[in-house]
Design a protein around this motif. Structure first.
Motif: not given
Length: 203
Positions: A36-65
């Motif tokens: 419960l707080s205010s959203a803010h821009p991600a820090p400049r150091s933040f980067a997405v890890n595109t390797t997680t799109l590899n099916h070999q690395n996708a071992r767990c599922s998440f339900n996102v609403d």
């Protein structure tokens, strides 16, 4: 010369352990169920890890609403991507969740996604990336994972996500400090009780 050893009854020790388990669980729930707080821009150091799109690395599922605010536009053509993770470097990346042809992210609606990624501990950050000119407004995002000791967590937005930037919440440091604090208190109380049962005085 032999020294007499204090006899420690296992029954009180077992009762003590069972007493502290629900306390630790309730404190864990208190810091992980909602943010419960205010959203803010991600820090400049933040980067997405595109390797997680590899099916070999996708071992767990998440339900996102993802619930769209009633203050948002009736429909949106904005491109929406999502990234979330824990305090230990495990990150889930979901590009382009939008689909205007299936009426995704309409005003006052809730869209549910099953997202696969690396297994995580408790989710403590989430960022949304919006590209477009409609000005889509999420109300909240709830993530329910199947990782190690994770609980559903809800991040409350209800503000327009700025265009072309990652925007959201990062409470990983706060969560780690809170866990460390009640963990140390638990250990201290447990040690003091052991001393008391053994008839010794702590130094």
């Amino acid at each position: 010369m032999a020294m007499a050893m204090a006899k420690v009854d296992c029954v009180p020790l077992l009762a003590l352990i069972l007493f502290f388990i629900p306390i630790s669980q309730s404190q864990a729930r208190s810091i992980s169920n909602s943010i419960l707080s205010s959203a803010h821009p991600a820090p400049r150091s933040f980067a997405v890890n595109t390797t997680t799109l590899n099916h070999q690395n996708a071992r767990c599922s998440f339900n996102v609403d993802i619930r769209t605010s009633c203050s948002s536009t009736s429909t949106t053509r904005d491109q929406i991507s999502l990234s979330f993770g824990d305090a230990y470097g495990n990150q889930v990346y979901a590009p382009r969740l939008d689909d205007p042809y299936s009426r995704t992210f309409e005003r006052c609606s809730t869209d549910t996604f099953q997202i696969w990624g690396p297994c995580t501990y408790q989710i403590c950050y989430v960022y949304v990336y919006r590209r477009g000119y409609d000005g889509w407004i999420p109300y909240d995002i709830t993530i329910n994972g199947q990782g190690h000791s994770t609980r559903p967590v809800t991040f409350y937005y209800n503000v327009r996500v700025p265009r072309d930037m990652w925007y959201g919440f990062d409470y990983c440091n706060r969560a780690a400090k809170t866990y460390a604090k009640w963990g140390w208190n638990l250990v201290s109380a447990f040690a003091s009780t052991l001393y008391s049962i053994a008839g010794l005085e702590p130094h």
